[in-house]
Design a protein around this motif. Structure first.
Motif, PDB file in Angstrom:
ATOM      1  N   ALA A 213       0.638  -1.177  -0.052  1.00 25.64           N
ATOM      2  CA  ALA A 213      -0.054  -0.029  -0.027  1.00 25.64           C
ATOM      3  C   ALA A 213       0.948   1.359  -0.004  1.00 25.64           C
ATOM      4  O   ALA A 213       0.620   2.375  -0.707  1.00 25.64           O
ATOM      5  CB  ALA A 213      -0.868   0.040   1.017  1.00 25.64           C
ATOM      6  N   GLU A 214       1.771   1.121   0.861  1.00 25.24           N
ATOM      7  CA  GLU A 214       2.855   2.388   0.858  1.00 25.24           C
ATOM      8  C   GLU A 214       3.448   2.538  -0.463  1.00 25.24           C
ATOM      9  O   GLU A 214       3.553   3.800  -0.862  1.00 25.24           O
ATOM     10  CB  GLU A 214       3.855   2.114   2.117  1.00 25.24           C
ATOM     11  CG  GLU A 214       4.715   3.222   2.123  1.00 25.24           C
ATOM     12  CD  GLU A 214       5.497   3.141   3.468  1.00 25.24           C
ATOM     13  OE1 GLU A 214       6.605   3.257   3.297  1.00 25.24           O
ATOM     14  OE2 GLU A 214       5.092   2.721   4.448  1.00 25.24           O
ATOM     15  N   ARG A 215       4.175   1.703  -1.097  1.00 30.47           N
ATOM     16  CA  ARG A 215       4.737   1.804  -2.302  1.00 30.47           C
ATOM     17  C   ARG A 215       3.693   2.403  -3.351  1.00 30.47           C
ATOM     18  O   ARG A 215       4.137   2.903  -4.290  1.00 30.47           O
ATOM     19  CB  ARG A 215       5.248   0.442  -2.658  1.00 30.47           C
ATOM     20  CG  ARG A 215       6.589   0.067  -1.865  1.00 30.47           C
ATOM     21  CD  ARG A 215       7.165  -1.169  -2.700  1.00 30.47           C
ATOM     22  NE  ARG A 215       8.146  -1.571  -1.883  1.00 30.47           N
ATOM     23  CZ  ARG A 215       8.960  -2.589  -2.449  1.00 30.47           C
ATOM     24  NH1 ARG A 215       8.897  -3.288  -3.568  1.00 30.47           N
ATOM     25  NH2 ARG A 215      10.059  -2.911  -1.675  1.00 30.47           N
ATOM     26  N   ALA A 216       2.621   1.778  -3.533  1.00 24.98           N
ATOM     27  CA  ALA A 216       1.594   2.016  -4.221  1.00 24.98           C
ATOM     28  C   ALA A 216       0.877   3.318  -4.322  1.00 24.98           C
ATOM     29  O   ALA A 216      -0.003   3.667  -5.091  1.00 24.98           O
ATOM     30  CB  ALA A 216       0.537   0.844  -4.716  1.00 24.98           C
ATOM     31  N   GLY A 217       0.990   3.977  -3.132  1.00 21.34           N
ATOM     32  CA  GLY A 217       0.214   5.294  -2.955  1.00 21.34           C
ATOM     33  C   GLY A 217      -1.331   4.820  -2.319  1.00 21.34           C
ATOM     34  O   GLY A 217      -2.209   5.666  -2.814  1.00 21.34           O
ATOM     35  N   LEU A 218      -1.720   3.631  -1.627  1.00 22.37           N
ATOM     36  CA  LEU A 218      -2.964   3.446  -1.354  1.00 22.37           C
ATOM     37  C   LEU A 218      -2.941   3.192   0.052  1.00 22.37           C
ATOM     38  O   LEU A 218      -1.978   3.248   0.834  1.00 22.37           O
ATOM     39  CB  LEU A 218      -3.261   1.863  -2.063  1.00 22.37           C
ATOM     40  CG  LEU A 218      -3.274   1.858  -3.658  1.00 22.37           C
ATOM     41  CD1 LEU A 218      -3.254   0.430  -3.962  1.00 22.37           C
ATOM     42  CD2 LEU A 218      -4.307   2.743  -4.078  1.00 22.37           C
ATOM     43  N   ASP A 219      -4.229   2.684   0.651  1.00 23.46           N
ATOM     44  CA  ASP A 219      -4.276   2.374   2.018  1.00 23.46           C
ATOM     45  C   ASP A 219      -4.396   0.949   2.243  1.00 23.46           C
ATOM     46  O   ASP A 219      -4.617   0.239   1.127  1.00 23.46           O
ATOM     47  CB  ASP A 219      -5.214   2.939   2.970  1.00 23.46           C
ATOM     48  CG  ASP A 219      -6.551   2.995   2.307  1.00 23.46           C
ATOM     49  OD1 ASP A 219      -7.094   1.841   1.860  1.00 23.46           O
ATOM     50  OD2 ASP A 219      -7.274   3.800   2.454  1.00 23.46           O
ATOM     51  N   ARG A 220      -3.958   0.412   3.192  1.00 21.94           N
ATOM     52  CA  ARG A 220      -4.092  -1.107   3.378  1.00 21.94           C
ATOM     53  C   ARG A 220      -5.239  -1.833   3.309  1.00 21.94           C
ATOM     54  O   ARG A 220      -5.321  -2.652   2.615  1.00 21.94           O
ATOM     55  CB  ARG A 220      -3.261  -1.613   4.859  1.00 21.94           C
ATOM     56  CG  ARG A 220      -3.147  -3.015   4.954  1.00 21.94           C
ATOM     57  CD  ARG A 220      -3.268  -3.612   6.436  1.00 21.94           C
ATOM     58  NE  ARG A 220      -4.456  -3.113   6.964  1.00 21.94           N
ATOM     59  CZ  ARG A 220      -5.667  -3.922   6.882  1.00 21.94           C
ATOM     60  NH1 ARG A 220      -5.723  -4.892   6.152  1.00 21.94           N
ATOM     61  NH2 ARG A 220      -6.524  -3.753   7.702  1.00 21.94           N
TER      62      ARG A 220
END
Length: 76
Positions: A36-43
């Motif tokens: 999520a962090e790498r892709a700019g999303l939330d978990r």
């Protein structure tokens, strides 16, 4: 009138994409939070996609593929 629910074939394909994302994430030794962090999303978004409960935009799938360093075609 709300939209019709997706067909069983669409739901099965959505789950298959989620399974491939999960396999690629585990192969990369990433947690859902790490992806999520790498892709700019939330978990939670990653979880919903992997479980087949969400239908992500193509841009989101591209971000996930980049974060996992895999071709998009390997996920879909």
């Amino acid at each position: 009138m709300p939209p019709a629910p997706p067909s069983p074939r669409v739901l099965a394909a959505r789950r298959a994409i989620g399974d491939r994302i999960r396999a690629a994430r585990l192969h990369a030794n990433l947690t859902q939070e790490g992806l999520a962090e790498r892709a700019g999303l939330d978990r939670q978004a990653v979880n919903r996609i992997e479980q087949g409960h969400a239908s992500p935009y193509v841009d989101t799938l591209i971000s996930i593929a980049i974060a996992l360093d895999v071709p998009l075609r390997d996920l879909v």
